[in-house]
Design a protein around this motif. Structure first.
Motif, mmCIF file in Angstrom:
data_model
loop_
_atom_site.group_PDB
_atom_site.id
_atom_site.type_symbol
_atom_site.label_atom_id
_atom_site.label_comp_id
_atom_site.label_asym_id
_atom_site.label_seq_id
_atom_site.Cartn_x
_atom_site.Cartn_y
_atom_site.Cartn_z
ATOM 1 N N ASP A 271 38.933 47.691 52.377
ATOM 2 C CA ASP A 271 38.952 48.471 51.141
ATOM 3 C C ASP A 271 38.400 47.578 50.043
ATOM 4 O OD1 ASP A 271 40.266 50.933 52.012
ATOM 5 O OD2 ASP A 271 42.039 49.665 52.312
ATOM 6 N N VAL A 272 37.290 48.010 49.445
ATOM 7 C CA VAL A 272 36.543 47.187 48.498
ATOM 8 C C VAL A 272 36.618 47.809 47.109
ATOM 9 C CG1 VAL A 272 34.264 46.237 47.921
ATOM 10 C CG2 VAL A 272 34.974 46.420 50.325
ATOM 11 N N LEU A 273 36.780 46.952 46.106
ATOM 12 C CA LEU A 273 36.714 47.362 44.710
ATOM 13 C C LEU A 273 35.574 46.619 44.046
ATOM 14 C CD1 LEU A 273 37.784 48.584 42.017
ATOM 15 C CD2 LEU A 273 39.364 46.621 41.905
ATOM 16 N N GLU A 274 34.617 47.366 43.489
ATOM 17 C CA GLU A 274 33.533 46.758 42.718
ATOM 18 C C GLU A 274 33.759 47.086 41.239
ATOM 19 O OE1 GLU A 274 28.669 46.628 42.134
ATOM 20 O OE2 GLU A 274 29.569 48.190 43.399
ATOM 21 N N LEU A 275 33.902 46.055 40.428
ATOM 22 C CA LEU A 275 34.160 46.223 39.005
ATOM 23 C C LEU A 275 32.862 46.045 38.224
ATOM 24 C CD1 LEU A 275 37.449 44.136 38.785
ATOM 25 C CD2 LEU A 275 37.247 46.631 38.668
ATOM 26 N N GLY A 276 32.468 47.075 37.488
ATOM 27 C CA GLY A 276 31.219 47.019 36.732
ATOM 28 C C GLY A 276 30.031 47.297 37.626
ATOM 29 N N CYS A 277 30.017 48.475 38.245
ATOM 30 C CA CYS A 277 28.995 48.762 39.261
ATOM 31 C C CYS A 277 27.637 49.123 38.681
ATOM 32 C CB CYS A 277 29.468 49.874 40.183
ATOM 33 S SG CYS A 277 29.622 51.506 39.395
ATOM 34 N N GLY A 278 27.558 49.377 37.357
ATOM 35 C CA GLY A 278 26.272 49.697 36.750
ATOM 36 C C GLY A 278 25.629 50.911 37.390
ATOM 37 N N ARG A 279 24.378 50.764 37.795
ATOM 38 C CA ARG A 279 23.634 51.865 38.396
ATOM 39 C C ARG A 279 23.958 52.087 39.869
ATOM 40 N NH1 ARG A 279 17.576 50.692 37.492
ATOM 41 N NH2 ARG A 279 18.253 48.602 38.119
ATOM 42 N N PRO B 253 47.730 40.302 49.592
ATOM 43 C CA PRO B 253 47.866 38.866 49.863
ATOM 44 C C PRO B 253 46.788 38.401 50.845
ATOM 45 C CG PRO B 253 50.020 39.912 49.865
ATOM 46 C CD PRO B 253 49.004 41.032 49.771
ATOM 47 N N GLY B 254 46.131 37.307 50.506
ATOM 48 C CA GLY B 254 45.034 36.802 51.322
ATOM 49 C C GLY B 254 43.695 37.425 51.011
ATOM 50 N N GLY B 255 43.667 38.422 50.102
ATOM 51 C CA GLY B 255 42.416 39.085 49.740
ATOM 52 C C GLY B 255 41.502 38.184 48.928
ATOM 53 N N LEU B 256 40.237 38.575 48.867
ATOM 54 C CA LEU B 256 39.216 37.750 48.234
ATOM 55 C C LEU B 256 38.633 38.414 46.988
ATOM 56 C CD1 LEU B 256 37.266 36.607 51.419
ATOM 57 C CD2 LEU B 256 38.653 35.147 49.939
ATOM 58 N N ALA B 257 38.399 37.588 45.969
ATOM 59 C CA ALA B 257 37.658 38.013 44.782
ATOM 60 C C ALA B 257 36.334 37.267 44.768
ATOM 61 C CB ALA B 257 38.450 37.709 43.514
ATOM 62 N N ARG C 140 46.578 41.530 40.844
ATOM 63 C CA ARG C 140 47.567 42.578 41.130
ATOM 64 C C ARG C 140 47.112 43.514 42.240
ATOM 65 N NH1 ARG C 140 48.187 47.776 39.962
ATOM 66 N NH2 ARG C 140 46.367 47.869 38.582
ATOM 67 N N VAL C 141 45.854 43.954 42.203
ATOM 68 C CA VAL C 141 45.409 44.980 43.158
ATOM 69 C C VAL C 141 44.998 44.394 44.508
ATOM 70 C CG1 VAL C 141 44.696 46.518 41.301
ATOM 71 C CG2 VAL C 141 42.990 45.001 42.356
ATOM 72 N N LEU C 142 44.764 43.095 44.569
ATOM 73 C CA LEU C 142 44.408 42.483 45.847
ATOM 74 C C LEU C 142 45.634 42.356 46.751
ATOM 75 C CD1 LEU C 142 41.933 39.559 45.051
ATOM 76 C CD2 LEU C 142 41.521 41.446 46.642
ATOM 77 N N ASP D 232 41.236 44.857 49.738
ATOM 78 C CA ASP D 232 41.035 43.594 50.453
ATOM 79 C C ASP D 232 40.032 42.685 49.758
ATOM 80 O OD1 ASP D 232 42.586 44.313 52.939
ATOM 81 O OD2 ASP D 232 41.086 45.915 52.946
ATOM 82 N N ILE D 233 39.065 43.295 49.057
ATOM 83 C CA ILE D 233 37.978 42.545 48.428
ATOM 84 C C ILE D 233 37.716 43.124 47.049
ATOM 85 C CG2 ILE D 233 35.515 41.964 48.533
ATOM 86 C CD1 ILE D 233 35.726 42.266 51.603
ATOM 87 N N VAL D 234 37.620 42.250 46.055
ATOM 88 C CA VAL D 234 37.171 42.646 44.716
ATOM 89 C C VAL D 234 35.856 41.939 44.436
ATOM 90 C CG1 VAL D 234 37.645 42.612 42.242
ATOM 91 C CG2 VAL D 234 39.511 43.038 43.859
#
Length: 241
Positions: free
Chosen positions: A31-39, A124-128, A120-122, A95-97
């Motif tokens: 489950d991936v979160l992209e912050l500021g995805c633009g276009r 445990p063990g998740g990656l930014a 907070r949203v990651l 899992d990933i930001v």
């Protein structure tokens, strides 16, 4: 973490952002979160090239967000309006930001809150994965004529150092690479960089001409091509806190 580079360090790798992400991020079933995805350029690449479970892609520019909502061919992607400082997701839900050249766009007073929200949203063990431009290069010299980002880029790096220092994250890797940005014409540069919908740089006609004079020597038959240096900080949320 090494000091912020205002001049290019040696040892840059020739790579694209996707090359680095492929190397260091465990996308399989994530489950991936992209912050500021633009276009949503990289959003599409991630969703189409990697076996992710889901992608939540946020954007603070209302005009661009509305355009992103019109995308109908990315079933695993959900587009959300909002910034890093207030992420509309439950605790420990991704899992990933990923932040691609977007941390320094977060208002200075909200950068630390943004990193706390990522923590907070990651799970445990998740990656930014935080990728930021290095303050150097020919493209940067043009950019600083109308949008000098030295202060905000330094603030972004200081915020990353602080979040590691207080133990919210462990620094997994720091990677320096250089990639290419291309513009077919000055008109394309104006649309994407000089007059974006998310920012008003206060560019009048005199400044526009100065920027054009700085840009046009880089134009050739196939457009303008710039080699840009970047730094990636790969942070891991501790499994136990």
């Amino acid at each position: 973490m090494s000091e912020m580079h205002l001049k290019s360090p040696t040892g840059y790798r020739d790579a694209t952002e996707i090359d680095i992400m492929r190397e260091v991020l465990p996308f399989d079933g994530a489950d991936v979160l992209e912050l500021g995805c633009g276009r949503a350029r990289w959003t599409r690449t991630i969703a189409e090239r990697f076996p992710v479970k889901s992608v939540t892609a946020t954007e603070v520019d209302r005009v661009q967000h509305e355009k992103n909502l019109a995308i109908t061919d990315l079933p695993r992607v959900r587009f959300v309006y909002g910034g890093a400082e207030n992420i509309d997701l439950p605790d420990a839900s991704v899992d990933i930001v990923i932040m691609l050249k977007s941390l320094h766009h977060v208002p200075l007073e909200l950068m630390d809150q943004g990193l706390r929200e990522i923590h907070r949203v990651l799970r445990p063990g998740g990656l930014a994965y935080i990728s930021e431009p290095v303050y150097a290069g020919e493209f940067n010299e043009i950019l600083r004529l109308f949008n000098d980002e030295k202060v905000v880029r330094q603030a972004a790096f200081d915020t990353l150092k602080n979040t590691v220092a207080r133990g919210d994250f462990q620094l997994e890797r720091e990677i320096f690479f250089q990639s290419v940005s291309e513009f077919g014409s000055f008109a394309e540069f104006e649309e994407r960089i000089l007059f974006p919908t998310h920012s008003d740089h206060g560019v009048d006609e005199d400044l526009r001409q100065r920027v054009r004079e700085a840009f046009e020597p880089h134009l050739g038959p196939e457009g303008a091509r710039f080699i840009n240096p970047h730094r990636v900080d790969l942070l891991r949320k501790p499994t136990r806190e």
